[in-house]
Design a protein around this motif. Structure first.
Motif, PDB file in Angstrom:
ATOM      1  N   TYR A  66       0.621   1.962  -1.646  1.00  0.00           N
ATOM      2  CA  TYR A  66       1.291   1.060  -0.710  1.00  0.00           C
ATOM      3  C   TYR A  66       0.311  -0.002  -0.242  1.00  0.00           C
ATOM      4  CZ  TYR A  66       5.128   4.455  -0.246  1.00  0.00           C
ATOM      5  OH  TYR A  66       6.189   5.294  -0.484  1.00  0.00           O
ATOM      6  N   ASP A  67       0.845  -1.185   0.110  1.00  0.00           N
ATOM      7  CA  ASP A  67      -0.024  -2.230   0.639  1.00  0.00           C
ATOM      8  C   ASP A  67      -0.127  -2.085   2.152  1.00  0.00           C
ATOM      9  OD1 ASP A  67       2.268  -3.289   1.754  1.00  0.00           O
ATOM     10  OD2 ASP A  67       2.319  -5.079   0.491  1.00  0.00           O
ATOM     11  N   THR A 126       1.361  -3.571   4.493  1.00  0.00           N
ATOM     12  CA  THR A 126       2.641  -3.595   5.210  1.00  0.00           C
ATOM     13  C   THR A 126       3.475  -2.360   4.895  1.00  0.00           C
ATOM     14  OG1 THR A 126       3.822  -4.816   3.482  1.00  0.00           O
ATOM     15  CG2 THR A 126       2.631  -6.118   5.138  1.00  0.00           C
ATOM     16  N   THR A 137       4.500  -1.463   1.965  1.00  0.00           N
ATOM     17  CA  THR A 137       5.423  -1.739   0.856  1.00  0.00           C
ATOM     18  C   THR A 137       4.892  -1.051  -0.393  1.00  0.00           C
ATOM     19  OG1 THR A 137       6.053  -3.880   1.780  1.00  0.00           O
ATOM     20  CG2 THR A 137       6.467  -3.538  -0.566  1.00  0.00           C
ATOM     21  N   LEU A 138       5.772  -0.328  -1.093  1.00  0.00           N
ATOM     22  CA  LEU A 138       5.348   0.390  -2.291  1.00  0.00           C
ATOM     23  C   LEU A 138       4.975  -0.600  -3.391  1.00  0.00           C
ATOM     24  CD1 LEU A 138       5.010   3.150  -3.704  1.00  0.00           C
ATOM     25  CD2 LEU A 138       7.406   2.937  -4.443  1.00  0.00           C
ATOM     26  N   LEU A 139       3.733  -0.503  -3.887  1.00  0.00           N
ATOM     27  CA  LEU A 139       3.256  -1.386  -4.948  1.00  0.00           C
ATOM     28  C   LEU A 139       3.382  -0.741  -6.321  1.00  0.00           C
ATOM     29  CD1 LEU A 139      -0.008  -2.810  -3.319  1.00  0.00           C
ATOM     30  CD2 LEU A 139       2.268  -3.844  -3.369  1.00  0.00           C
TER      31      LEU A 139
END
Length: 306
Positions: A182-183, A185, A187-189
């Motif tokens: 995840y990044d 924020t 958010t799944l990368l």
């Protein structure tokens, strides 16, 4: 000597006064009634934590008994040896049989979480909380809502470079059925279908796509002590002094004693009898002529203010 404790109930007008305080004898800690000098809890605890202001925190291993400084009521919790800095305040993590607590310096302002967590990581304003079922991620501003749940057994974060050579924080969850990246924020990368528990192997997998950024080691600087304790033996008594940037204050004790600071509280002193090796730790109120230790020790040691 007993009068020293009686008057202490009325002379602390400009200081934060509580009825109970800790003291130490021979590396064990107990609780004394500050106003009457009565030993409320015998010195049987191995450690004391000065972080908390309104409670006395005494422990044996990771079991911590909190004594209310006003009522002497006791609360027992398990220390998770974990500190977090959130919204400009430090919090310590403690658990009981069902819940996790985040406790700031004032115990009565503690935060109770909805579940019990074995470890909590701080990431920006988020808490990444490890349970037996995975990780719950919550915003510190809304600890009643789980923002993200990840099935994993371990976690780490690091500073990486993206494809444009820009630095970004990466959060990696692993150890169950996959490795999740995840990044910052959350958010799944990327998801790697690898049931891998070894940290070094997981790092090797992730670093291929998210290489670690170069970072400079931070320098540690020691802060000079603002308060100094010292002693001088005259052949009969030891003169103990406490000096800060404003003044120097004294008391005497019968016998030859070594003096040491007490880590975490510059108002406490540690005295070591050079002949018997007995030790005594307690708070000293110079302005009000009070030794916060049961009267039997004040009398036997012949503690006297100068």
């Amino acid at each position: 000597m007993f009068l020293l404790f009686i008057i202490s109930t009325t002379v602390f007008g400009q200081e934060e006064f509580y009825a109970y305080e800790a003291f130490g004898v021979n590396n064990k800690y107990g609780v004394v009634n500050k106003g009457y000098g009565i030993e409320m809890v015998a010195p049987t605890y191995s450690n004391i934590d000065f972080f908390f202001k309104d409670y006395i925190a005494l422990s044996n291993k990771d079991t911590v008994d909190f004594y209310n400084k006003t009522t002497n009521e006791k609360v027992r919790l398990q220390s998770m040896d974990n500190f977090l800095y959130l919204n400009n305040a430090y919090y310590a993590q403690f658990n009981d049989s069902t819940s996790t607590y985040l406790i700031p310096e004032y115990f009565d302002k503690k935060i109770k979480l909805a579940a019990k967590y074995r470890l909590i990581h701080k990431y920006y304003q988020y808490l990444i909380c490890a349970s037996q079922k995975g990780y719950d991620v919550m915003d510190f501003a809304d600890l009643n809502t789980v923002k993200l749940h990840v099935k994993a057994t371990d976690y780490f974060s690091y500073l990486a470079n993206n494809k444009d050579n820009e630095a970004l924080f990466i959060n990696v969850f692993y150890g169950d059925k996959a490795v999740f990246v995840y990044d910052e924020t959350l958010t799944l990368l990327k998801t790697y279908k690898a049931k891998e528990n070894d940290f070094d192997k997981v790092r090797a997998i992730v670093f291929k796509d998210f290489p670690e950024a170069d970072t400079k080691a931070m320098m540690n600087y020691e802060q000079p002590l603002s308060v100094l304790w010292s002693s001088k033996f005259d052949g009969t008594c030891t003169k103990v002094s406490r000096q800060d940037k404003y003044r120097e204050q004294f008391f005497t004790i019968k016998g030859d004693f070594k003096v040491e600071i007490v880590p975490g509280n510059t108002n406490w002193v540690r005295l070591i009898d050079k002949e018997s090796n007995n030790t005594y730790e307690f708070r000293v109120y110079f302005d009000h002529q009070v030794f916060v230790i049961p009267p039997k020790y004040v009398e036997s040691l012949e503690l006297t203010f100068q």
